[in-house]
Enzyme design. Structure first.
Site, PDB file in Angstrom:
ATOM      1  N   HIS A  38       0.815  -1.227   0.000  1.00  0.00           N
ATOM      2  CA  HIS A  38       0.000   0.000   0.000  1.00  0.00           C
ATOM      3  C   HIS A  38       0.850   1.280   0.000  1.00  0.00           C
ATOM      4  CE1 HIS A  38      -4.008  -1.985   0.767  1.00  0.00           C
ATOM      5  NE2 HIS A  38      -3.175  -2.958   1.093  1.00  0.00           N
ATOM      6  N   ASP A  40       2.245   2.322  -2.761  1.00  0.00           N
ATOM      7  CA  ASP A  40       2.201   2.926  -4.115  1.00  0.00           C
ATOM      8  C   ASP A  40       1.272   4.131  -4.179  1.00  0.00           C
ATOM      9  OD1 ASP A  40      -0.104   1.278  -4.086  1.00  0.00           O
ATOM     10  OD2 ASP A  40       0.182   0.578  -6.156  1.00  0.00           O
ATOM     11  N   SER A 130      -3.215 -10.448 -11.756  1.00  0.00           N
ATOM     12  CA  SER A 130      -3.684 -10.915 -13.062  1.00  0.00           C
ATOM     13  C   SER A 130      -4.422  -9.804 -13.803  1.00  0.00           C
ATOM     14  CB  SER A 130      -4.608 -12.124 -12.891  1.00  0.00           C
ATOM     15  OG  SER A 130      -5.814 -11.766 -12.255  1.00  0.00           O
ATOM     16  N   ASP A 175       1.080  -2.367  -9.940  1.00  0.00           N
ATOM     17  CA  ASP A 175       0.836  -3.590 -10.710  1.00  0.00           C
ATOM     18  C   ASP A 175       1.147  -3.396 -12.189  1.00  0.00           C
ATOM     19  OD1 ASP A 175      -0.118  -4.262  -8.249  1.00  0.00           O
ATOM     20  OD2 ASP A 175      -2.206  -4.504  -8.849  1.00  0.00           O
ATOM     21  N   TYR A 224     -10.256  -1.482   0.606  1.00  0.00           N
ATOM     22  CA  TYR A 224      -9.133  -0.826  -0.055  1.00  0.00           C
ATOM     23  C   TYR A 224      -9.338   0.691  -0.057  1.00  0.00           C
ATOM     24  CZ  TYR A 224      -5.475  -0.326  -3.633  1.00  0.00           C
ATOM     25  OH  TYR A 224      -4.338   0.014  -4.325  1.00  0.00           O
TER      26      TYR A 224
HETATM   27  P1  ADP Z   1      -5.503  -9.808  -9.123  1.00  0.00           P
HETATM   28  O1  ADP Z   1      -5.153  -8.685 -10.042  1.00  0.00           O
HETATM   29  O2  ADP Z   1      -4.827  -9.699  -7.793  1.00  0.00           O
HETATM   30  O3  ADP Z   1      -5.307 -11.149  -9.730  1.00  0.00           O
HETATM   31  P2  ADP Z   1      -8.123  -8.667  -9.404  1.00  0.00           P
HETATM   32  O4  ADP Z   1      -9.393  -8.885  -8.682  1.00  0.00           O
HETATM   33  O5  ADP Z   1      -7.568  -7.300  -9.466  1.00  0.00           O
HETATM   34  O6  ADP Z   1      -7.052  -9.701  -8.789  1.00  0.00           O
HETATM   35  O7  ADP Z   1      -8.281  -9.161 -10.903  1.00  0.00           O
HETATM   36  C1  ADP Z   1      -8.774 -10.441 -11.193  1.00  0.00           C
HETATM   37  C2  ADP Z   1      -9.812 -10.351 -12.311  1.00  0.00           C
HETATM   38  O8  ADP Z   1      -9.154  -9.997 -13.558  1.00  0.00           O
HETATM   39  C3  ADP Z   1     -10.469 -11.669 -12.616  1.00  0.00           C
HETATM   40  O9  ADP Z   1     -11.530 -11.915 -11.724  1.00  0.00           O
HETATM   41  C4  ADP Z   1     -10.943 -11.439 -14.037  1.00  0.00           C
HETATM   42  O10 ADP Z   1     -12.099 -10.638 -14.054  1.00  0.00           O
HETATM   43  C5  ADP Z   1      -9.821 -10.613 -14.637  1.00  0.00           C
HETATM   44  N1  ADP Z   1      -8.844 -11.455 -15.339  1.00  0.00           N
HETATM   45  C6  ADP Z   1      -7.525 -11.546 -15.088  1.00  0.00           C
HETATM   46  N2  ADP Z   1      -6.917 -12.429 -15.913  1.00  0.00           N
HETATM   47  C7  ADP Z   1      -7.871 -12.900 -16.739  1.00  0.00           C
HETATM   48  C8  ADP Z   1      -7.886 -13.871 -17.798  1.00  0.00           C
HETATM   49  N3  ADP Z   1      -6.790 -14.536 -18.171  1.00  0.00           N
HETATM   50  N4  ADP Z   1      -9.057 -14.124 -18.412  1.00  0.00           N
HETATM   51  C9  ADP Z   1     -10.179 -13.483 -18.030  1.00  0.00           C
HETATM   52  N5  ADP Z   1     -10.229 -12.583 -17.027  1.00  0.00           N
HETATM   53  C10 ADP Z   1      -9.094 -12.284 -16.370  1.00  0.00           C
HETATM   54 MG    MG Z   2      -5.614  -6.663  -9.688  1.00  0.00          MG
END
Ligand code: ADP
Ligand code: MG
Length: 393
Positions: A38, A40, A130, A175, A224
């Site tokens: 946190h 950033d 992700s 990120d 958050y």
């Molecule tokens: P984090 O970034 O920590 O993984 P977040 O809640 O910020 O968690 O983001 C996760 C969301 O991003 C997933 O629930 C989905 O909606 C989207 N997402 C990420 N990667 C993919 C993927 N490969 N295919 C489809 N949706 C994705």
């Molecule tokens: Mg995320």
């Protein structure tokens, strides 16, 4: 997953989905923060690295300004026209792609539509980012299909704005910056105010391990944004006494302590954590660079304690994981990765003891919680780019 197996998989599935061959594949990595929770959005420092888990998009350009996307990780296909980008309530995951398209166009970049298939090896919602990988991969893809180029720092900034504005998650720059700017075999000391970084070496003999609690993360925006608001309140109060304080990055523990009576107790705790954590980032970078493994481990443990007691972002599963890690073979220390409230811990482990470390942690964590965890090493990877270019198809 083996590189050529993955390439064949995504090509075959693309052909099934779109009855045509992909012309290009791009990738963007996830990231793990080695220190700096946190910090950033408080415009401080983070020690971060891109990891060897990433998101690929295989794509084929279209001439009609339509984007059609599917993901091997999620059900559902979605389609939108670049001249009319709306939010997707049926497949909300596509908003990460839509948001990036929207912001790029608002910045004046001309975009080409495409058929795209996504595949990620980053677990969702476990603190390895992700979402940023999907955004950054989308931006890299739009760039690769166009005749303009864009600076990778600018990609990070615009993808952050897409997540803030279009998706509605008020995250900092960490990120997206890590995903766009990662450097193989190095850690990145990110300055979130200047949006620049220094490259730091990874200490010889230390392996970075991800210890995923596999517990549902309840990062329902509200926790958050509440933390963000508390930090902003701290800045508002402190700046009345010290006008030079524009973010917690500028404040010292001495200044905070001098005004304890002026600051609500919860806000005080939050500010104390951020100011201490920010200093720990610099100390961690130095400890890892100097090969002071024990010091690095102690800093990680202090970060965990602060996140638990002061910032209050540590879930019961994270505590169980920390207990499973404590005393396991070869470990120097561990802390929460990402925003907290569940997800992964990052542990620093002596090379050569990875297997014994993993099996002990897995066993203990399951004994404590009944949940099967995931424990694995990561290596520092390069930032986003092409996996397969159009000319090499
Ligand atoms: P984090 O970034 O920590 O993984 P977040 O809640 O910020 O968690 O983001 C996760 C969301 O991003 C997933 O629930 C989905 O909606 C989207 N997402 C990420 N990667 C993919 C993927 N490969 N295919 C489809 N949706 C994705
Ligand atoms: Mg995320």
């Amino acid at each position: 997953m083996d590189f050529s197996v993955r390439k064949e998989l995504i090509k075959n599935r693309f052909e099934n989905q779109f009855s045509n061959t992909p012309e290009i594949i791009v990738q963007a990595p996830g990231r793990v923060d080695l220190m700096g929770s946190h910090t950033d959005y408080n415009l401080g420092y983070v020690l971060t690295q891109a990891i060897d888990r990433n998101t690929w998009i295989a794509a084929r350009p279209r001439q009609d300004k339509i984007v059609r996307i599917a993901s091997l990780n999620v059900e559902g296909t979605s389609e939108f026209h670049l001249d009319d980008i709306q939010h997707d309530t049926v497949n909300p995951w596509t908003n990460y792609v839509r948001g990036v398209a929207d912001i790029l166009q608002k910045e004046g970049y001309e975009l080409t539509g495409f058929d795209g298939l996504i595949h990620s090896t980053i677990p969702f919602g476990s603190g390895l980012s992700s979402s940023a990988a999907l955004e950054v991969a989308s931006a890299i893809l739009f760039e690769a299909l166009a005749d303009w180029e864009i600076d990778p720092v600018q990609i990070a900034v615009l993808c952050q704005r897409a997540e803030n504005g279009f998706v509605g998650m008020n995250c900092g720059i960490l990120d997206q910056y890590s995903s766009a700017m990662g450097v193989a075999n190095s850690v990145v000391l990110l300055d979130c105010r200047s949006i620049t970084h220094e490259i730091k070496p990874i200490a010889d003999g230390v392996q970075v391990m991800i210890c995923d609690t596999k517990a549902e993360r309840a990062l329902t925006g509200s926790e958050y944004s509440e933390r963000r608001a508390q930090c902003e309140e701290g800045v508002r109060i402190l700046s009345q006494f010290y006008p030079e304080i524009r973010s917690l990055r500028d404040a010292t523990l001495g200044q905070l302590a001098a005004h304890k009576a002026d600051i609500p107790p919860v806000v005080f705790k939050r500010c104390q954590f951020i100011i201490e954590e920010n200093q720990r980032v610099l100390d961690m970078a130095a400890a890892l660079a100097d090969g002071r493994h024990e010091d690095a481990g102690q800093l990680a443990l202090r970060s965990f304690d602060g996140a638990r007691d002061l910032y209050e972002i540590v879930s019961s599963e994270m505590i169980a994981m920390k207990d499973a890690i404590t005393g396991a073979p070869g470990v120097f220390g561990a802390r929460g990765a990402g925003a907290g409230f569940g997800g992964c811990l990052v542990a620093f482990v002596r090379e050569g003891e990875i297997d014994t470390f993993s099996s002990e942690v897995l066993k203990k964590y399951t004994d404590f919680t009944g949940i099967d965890a995931d424990v694995y090493p990561v290596i520092a990877a390069s930032g986003a780019g092409l996996v397969l270019s159009r000319s090499h198809n």
